[in-house]
Design a protein around this motif. Sequence first.
Motif, mmCIF file in Angstrom:
data_model
loop_
_atom_site.group_PDB
_atom_site.id
_atom_site.type_symbol
_atom_site.label_atom_id
_atom_site.label_comp_id
_atom_site.label_asym_id
_atom_site.label_seq_id
_atom_site.Cartn_x
_atom_site.Cartn_y
_atom_site.Cartn_z
ATOM 1 N N GLN A 33 0.825 -1.206 0.000
ATOM 2 C CA GLN A 33 0.000 0.000 0.000
ATOM 3 C C GLN A 33 0.862 1.260 0.000
ATOM 4 N N LYS A 34 1.938 1.238 0.774
ATOM 5 C CA LYS A 34 2.850 2.382 0.794
ATOM 6 C C LYS A 34 3.591 2.506 -0.539
ATOM 7 N N LEU A 35 4.034 1.399 -1.080
ATOM 8 C CA LEU A 35 4.760 1.428 -2.351
ATOM 9 C C LEU A 35 3.885 1.975 -3.473
ATOM 10 N N LEU A 36 2.618 1.606 -3.471
ATOM 11 C CA LEU A 36 1.700 2.105 -4.497
ATOM 12 C C LEU A 36 1.525 3.612 -4.373
ATOM 13 N N SER A 37 1.408 4.100 -3.141
ATOM 14 C CA SER A 37 1.243 5.540 -2.928
ATOM 15 C C SER A 37 2.502 6.303 -3.328
ATOM 16 N N ILE A 38 3.669 5.735 -3.051
ATOM 17 C CA ILE A 38 4.928 6.371 -3.456
ATOM 18 C C ILE A 38 4.984 6.520 -4.971
ATOM 19 N N SER A 39 4.541 5.496 -5.684
ATOM 20 C CA SER A 39 4.581 5.537 -7.150
ATOM 21 C C SER A 39 3.531 6.487 -7.718
ATOM 22 N N LYS A 40 2.395 6.652 -7.031
ATOM 23 C CA LYS A 40 1.311 7.478 -7.560
ATOM 24 C C LYS A 40 1.538 8.968 -7.334
ATOM 25 N N LEU A 41 2.191 9.330 -6.243
ATOM 26 C CA LEU A 41 2.440 10.746 -5.969
ATOM 27 C C LEU A 41 3.468 11.301 -6.945
ATOM 28 N N GLY A 42 3.279 12.547 -7.346
ATOM 29 C CA GLY A 42 4.182 13.165 -8.303
ATOM 30 C C GLY A 42 5.360 13.850 -7.628
ATOM 31 N N PHE A 43 6.483 13.861 -8.326
ATOM 32 C CA PHE A 43 7.677 14.533 -7.812
ATOM 33 C C PHE A 43 8.454 15.096 -8.991
ATOM 34 N N GLY A 44 8.764 16.375 -8.941
ATOM 35 C CA GLY A 44 9.440 17.016 -10.062
ATOM 36 C C GLY A 44 10.519 17.976 -9.616
ATOM 37 N N THR A 45 10.998 18.758 -10.575
ATOM 38 C CA THR A 45 12.126 19.654 -10.328
ATOM 39 C C THR A 45 11.759 21.094 -10.632
ATOM 40 N N CYS A 46 12.093 21.975 -9.717
ATOM 41 C CA CYS A 46 11.975 23.414 -9.924
ATOM 42 C C CYS A 46 13.274 24.040 -9.427
#
Length: 235
Positions: A78-91
């Motif tokens: 469940q945690k791994l799925l949430s980690i993959s679904k949340l977005g992370f980018g660069t600014c």
Amino acid sequence: GFEGLINSLMSELPPDIVTYNRPVRCVHWNNTKGGENPVMIECENKEIIAADHVIVTVSLGCLKKHHSTLFSPPLPSQKLLSISKLGFGTCDKIHVEFEFPWWDAECEIIYLLWEDEEKVSDEMKDISKHWIRKVSSFNVLKHSESGSHVLCGWISGYEAEYMETLPEEEIKRSITELIHTFTGDHTITPRRVECTQWFHDPWTLGSYSHPAIGCSLQDLKNLMEPLPKRGAQSQ
């Protein structure tokens, strides 16, 4: 920046309680080997730190890349799925220093608006040519005691990641051309530029998390949920 806040918090801690330069290789969060401490921290230098509880505050970028080796046993699905679904980018920030200010004294921010949007679309295939167009604005930083005059430019996305790979002189040249394009004044020349490197920093691998398409508030709650799950002794 946040240095003042950190220094204030640190002032309330006993001296020498914070340890630096101890990269963590693995968090053994469900220690079954016995002993008083349910958590064992394995460092890169092979040092082992026993603990009752561990709070993990690494960036989402690090979790996405290193979760398979950073935790033992592996995190629940469940945690791994949430980690993959949340977005992370660069600014990233591009600090540009000038000998003299060429903007109005009352100016606080400079927005860049391109008229030829169609041309931008045509250039999207070659990031080496269009990355500079992703610089959206410049903030005017307060005049420093050293006498420098600095603008802080903002760039995000793949263009920011590409910008981080360029040498300083290339970035300076592109910023200079950008300013000449918008001002028409070809006498404006930056002294130097200095850029953040959040994407290529191994401890961050980016700079901002965001709610990506398909994620929900539950994904944030999943990451905050302590381990073992509620009902067992949290670690």
